[in-house]
Design a protein around this motif. Structure first.
Motif, short mmCIF file in Angstrom:
data_model
loop_
_atom_site.label_atom_id
_atom_site.label_comp_id
_atom_site.label_asym_id
_atom_site.label_seq_id
_atom_site.Cartn_x
_atom_site.Cartn_y
_atom_site.Cartn_z
N PRO A 165 -29.89 -57.75 9.42
CA PRO A 165 -29.20 -58.49 8.26
C PRO A 165 -29.32 -60.01 8.34
O PRO A 165 -29.55 -60.64 9.46
CB PRO A 165 -27.83 -58.01 8.58
CG PRO A 165 -27.80 -56.65 9.13
CD PRO A 165 -29.04 -56.80 10.09
N SER A 166 -29.14 -60.82 7.31
CA SER A 166 -29.39 -62.25 7.20
C SER A 166 -28.46 -62.99 8.16
O SER A 166 -28.94 -64.20 8.71
CB SER A 166 -29.12 -62.73 5.88
OG SER A 166 -27.90 -62.48 5.45
N ILE A 167 -27.24 -62.62 8.59
CA ILE A 167 -26.34 -63.14 9.36
C ILE A 167 -27.15 -63.28 10.96
O ILE A 167 -26.87 -64.30 11.76
CB ILE A 167 -25.05 -62.43 9.60
CG1 ILE A 167 -24.02 -63.28 10.43
CG2 ILE A 167 -25.12 -61.03 10.03
CD1 ILE A 167 -23.64 -64.48 9.71
N TRP A 168 -27.85 -62.36 11.34
CA TRP A 168 -28.80 -62.63 12.52
C TRP A 168 -29.75 -63.79 12.51
O TRP A 168 -30.22 -64.10 13.60
CB TRP A 168 -29.47 -61.15 12.73
CG TRP A 168 -28.59 -60.09 12.97
CD1 TRP A 168 -27.78 -59.26 12.15
CD2 TRP A 168 -28.18 -59.50 14.39
NE1 TRP A 168 -27.24 -58.51 13.07
CE2 TRP A 168 -27.60 -58.53 14.26
CE3 TRP A 168 -28.88 -59.67 15.67
CZ2 TRP A 168 -26.96 -57.73 15.19
CZ3 TRP A 168 -28.41 -59.10 16.60
CH2 TRP A 168 -27.56 -57.95 16.40
N ALA A 169 -29.79 -64.19 11.46
CA ALA A 169 -30.91 -65.50 11.28
C ALA A 169 -29.96 -66.88 11.80
O ALA A 169 -30.45 -67.96 11.80
CB ALA A 169 -31.64 -65.65 10.03
N ALA A 170 -28.83 -66.51 11.65
CA ALA A 170 -27.76 -67.83 11.64
C ALA A 170 -27.90 -68.56 12.83
O ALA A 170 -27.85 -69.70 12.89
CB ALA A 170 -26.26 -67.35 11.65
N PRO A 171 -28.21 -68.23 13.93
CA PRO A 171 -28.46 -68.97 15.26
C PRO A 171 -29.73 -69.90 15.22
O PRO A 171 -29.82 -70.97 15.42
CB PRO A 171 -28.55 -68.23 16.54
CG PRO A 171 -27.67 -66.81 15.98
CD PRO A 171 -28.10 -66.98 14.57
N ALA A 172 -30.69 -69.27 14.61
CA ALA A 172 -32.12 -69.69 14.23
C ALA A 172 -31.86 -71.10 13.35
O ALA A 172 -32.48 -72.12 13.36
CB ALA A 172 -32.97 -69.02 13.84
N ALA B 226 -28.51 -72.73 12.74
CA ALA B 226 -27.76 -73.54 13.22
C ALA B 226 -28.29 -74.63 14.37
O ALA B 226 -28.10 -75.54 14.37
CB ALA B 226 -26.70 -72.77 13.63
N VAL B 227 -29.46 -74.08 15.06
CA VAL B 227 -30.14 -74.64 16.05
C VAL B 227 -30.73 -75.98 15.29
O VAL B 227 -30.86 -77.06 16.25
CB VAL B 227 -30.89 -74.04 17.05
CG1 VAL B 227 -32.38 -73.54 16.26
CG2 VAL B 227 -31.24 -74.80 18.39
N ILE B 228 -31.37 -75.99 14.23
CA ILE B 228 -32.19 -77.07 13.75
C ILE B 228 -31.37 -78.29 13.50
O ILE B 228 -31.98 -79.20 14.20
CB ILE B 228 -32.92 -76.47 12.49
CG1 ILE B 228 -33.82 -75.21 12.48
CG2 ILE B 228 -33.54 -77.70 11.71
CD1 ILE B 228 -34.06 -74.84 11.13
N PRO B 229 -30.26 -78.33 12.91
CA PRO B 229 -29.72 -79.67 12.90
C PRO B 229 -28.99 -80.14 14.34
O PRO B 229 -28.85 -81.24 14.53
CB PRO B 229 -28.41 -79.50 11.95
CG PRO B 229 -28.25 -77.80 11.77
CD PRO B 229 -29.46 -77.20 12.14
N VAL B 230 -28.81 -79.04 15.16
CA VAL B 230 -28.13 -79.70 16.46
C VAL B 230 -29.33 -80.27 17.07
O VAL B 230 -29.16 -81.28 17.71
CB VAL B 230 -27.79 -78.38 17.27
CG1 VAL B 230 -27.46 -78.69 18.75
CG2 VAL B 230 -26.50 -77.63 16.54
N ASP B 231 -30.75 -79.47 17.24
CA ASP B 231 -31.73 -80.19 17.76
C ASP B 231 -32.06 -81.53 17.35
O ASP B 231 -32.38 -82.27 18.04
CB ASP B 231 -32.76 -79.44 17.79
CG ASP B 231 -33.96 -79.60 18.85
OD1 ASP B 231 -34.02 -80.79 19.22
OD2 ASP B 231 -35.01 -78.92 18.97
N LEU B 232 -32.16 -81.62 16.03
CA LEU B 232 -32.30 -83.00 15.18
C LEU B 232 -31.47 -83.94 15.64
O LEU B 232 -31.76 -85.11 15.72
CB LEU B 232 -32.48 -82.68 13.64
CG LEU B 232 -33.76 -81.74 13.13
CD1 LEU B 232 -33.45 -81.67 11.97
CD2 LEU B 232 -35.04 -82.45 13.74
#
Length: 159
Positions: free
Chosen positions: A89-96, A98-104
C-alpha cells in the motif's frame, strides 16, 4: 505519478542512476582524497573534519553536495518509493518520500558549513541520523518489494 514510478523501465533507469551516482561519490572522494561529511552527525567532529580539509577539498565537497548529492536523494527516493508501490500500500512509500527533504536539508547545512558558516551545523545532529534511519527503512521496504517481485516472477514461470 505512482503508476509512472512503478513501471519497470523507470525502475531500471532509477536503479542505474542510483548505482552511477553511488560510484560517483566514491570516485570523487578517491581523486580528491577526502571523506564526505554526509554520515557524520556529531557537530564537533564535522567541524574538525572540515577544518582538516584543504581549500580544494572543501570546494570539491561543496560542488559535490550541491550537484550530485541533490540528485542522489531524488533518485534513490524515487527508486525506493517506486519499488515499495509495486507490492505494498502507498503508505509503505512514506519513508522513501520523507527521506528526500531530510537529505536535501542536510546537504544545505553541509554546504553552508563547508563555505565557512557553521551556525547551522548543530542541525546535523538531528538531520543525519533521521536521514540514515529513513534511508534504511526505505531501502529495506524496497528490497522486500524487489524480492517479492522476483519470487512472484519465478513462481509464475514454474506454474
Amino acid at each position: 505519478m505512482t503508476s509512472f514510478l512503478t513501471k519497470t523501465p523507470v525502475l531500471w533507469l532509477l536503479f542505474a542512476g542510483f548505482v552511477l551516482q553511488s560510484v560517483g561519490f566514491g570516485v570523487i572522494m578517491a581523486i580528491w582524497d577526502f571523506t564526505v561529511i554526509d554520515e557524520m552527525s556529531d557537530p564537533e567532529k564535522v567541524r574538525g573534519h572540515i577544518a582538516a580539509m584543504s581549500e580544494t577539498q572543501r570546494l570539491v565537497h561543496v560542488w559535490t553536495t550541491a550537484t550530485l548529492d541533490v540528485a542522489y536523494p531524488l533518485t534513490y527516493g524515487a527508486l525506493f518509493a517506486g519499488l515499495a508501490l509495486t507490492r505494498f500500500p502507498s503508505i509503505w512509500a512514506a519513508p522513501a518520500i520523507a527521506v528526500i527533504p531530510v537529505d536535501l536539508a542536510e546537504g544545505f547545512v553541509q554546504v553552508i558549513a563547508l563555505l565557512g558558516n557553521d551556525q547551522l551545523i548543530e542541525l546535523k545532529a538531528i538531520l543525519t541520523p533521521l536521514k540514515l534511519v529513513l534511508f534504511g527503512i526505505a531501502a529495506f521496504i524496497a528490497l522486500a518489494a524487489f524480492l517479492l517481485a522476483v519470487r512472484s516472477r519465478l513462481t509464475s514461470k514454474t506454474s
